[in-house]
Design a protein around this motif. Sequence first.
Motif, PDB file in Angstrom:
ATOM      1  N   SER A  89      -4.299  -2.914  -4.250  1.00 25.99           N
ATOM      2  CA  SER A  89      -2.834  -2.326  -4.762  1.00 25.99           C
ATOM      3  C   SER A  89      -1.988  -3.321  -4.310  1.00 25.99           C
ATOM      4  O   SER A  89      -2.119  -4.225  -3.798  1.00 25.99           O
ATOM      5  N   ASP A  90      -0.833  -3.120  -4.927  1.00 28.37           N
ATOM      6  CA  ASP A  90       0.623  -3.882  -4.470  1.00 28.37           C
ATOM      7  C   ASP A  90       0.423  -4.003  -2.911  1.00 28.37           C
ATOM      8  O   ASP A  90       1.004  -5.029  -2.509  1.00 28.37           O
ATOM      9  N   TYR A  91       0.077  -2.870  -2.390  1.00 28.34           N
ATOM     10  CA  TYR A  91       0.370  -2.830  -0.637  1.00 28.34           C
ATOM     11  C   TYR A  91      -0.343  -3.987  -0.293  1.00 28.34           C
ATOM     12  O   TYR A  91       0.044  -4.640   0.896  1.00 28.34           O
ATOM     13  N   HIS A  92      -1.513  -4.376  -0.734  1.00 20.84           N
ATOM     14  CA  HIS A  92      -2.226  -5.312  -0.141  1.00 20.84           C
ATOM     15  C   HIS A  92      -1.721  -6.858  -0.277  1.00 20.84           C
ATOM     16  O   HIS A  92      -2.125  -7.947   0.061  1.00 20.84           O
ATOM     17  N   PHE A  93      -0.818  -6.954  -1.053  1.00 16.99           N
ATOM     18  CA  PHE A  93      -0.069  -8.288  -1.308  1.00 16.99           C
ATOM     19  C   PHE A  93       1.291  -8.391  -0.570  1.00 16.99           C
ATOM     20  O   PHE A  93       1.908  -8.987  -0.365  1.00 16.99           O
TER      21      PHE A  93
END
Length: 107
Positions: free
Chosen positions: A103-107
């Motif tokens: 997800s965006d969290y991982h970026f």
Amino acid sequence: LETARRDVLINRRPHDVKKTQEAASAKSVYEKLGGEIGVTNLVENMYTKALEDARIKSFFEKNKAKVTTIKKKMMQFISGQFGGPTNYDVNDLRPTHYSMNISDYHF
């Protein structure tokens, strides 16, 4: 591409032969990074940083054989994207990562 065709044709700029020749003779990002050795170092550094990042390290904490395979594929992908040789099929990206719940969290 057909949907963009009209915009491309409407927004045409004058063709600058000198700039085109200069761009053609310019080094690729792959070459600027130092070719295979430079990209290999980049992948090693990326992998080291990924293992330090709590958000993503679980994706990379694998057995040594898996780690070697991941690094090889990253090397092939990055090489191809930066203008070097590639043996990586970008069509494999989505199926490979689909079940990882990235997800965006991982970026």
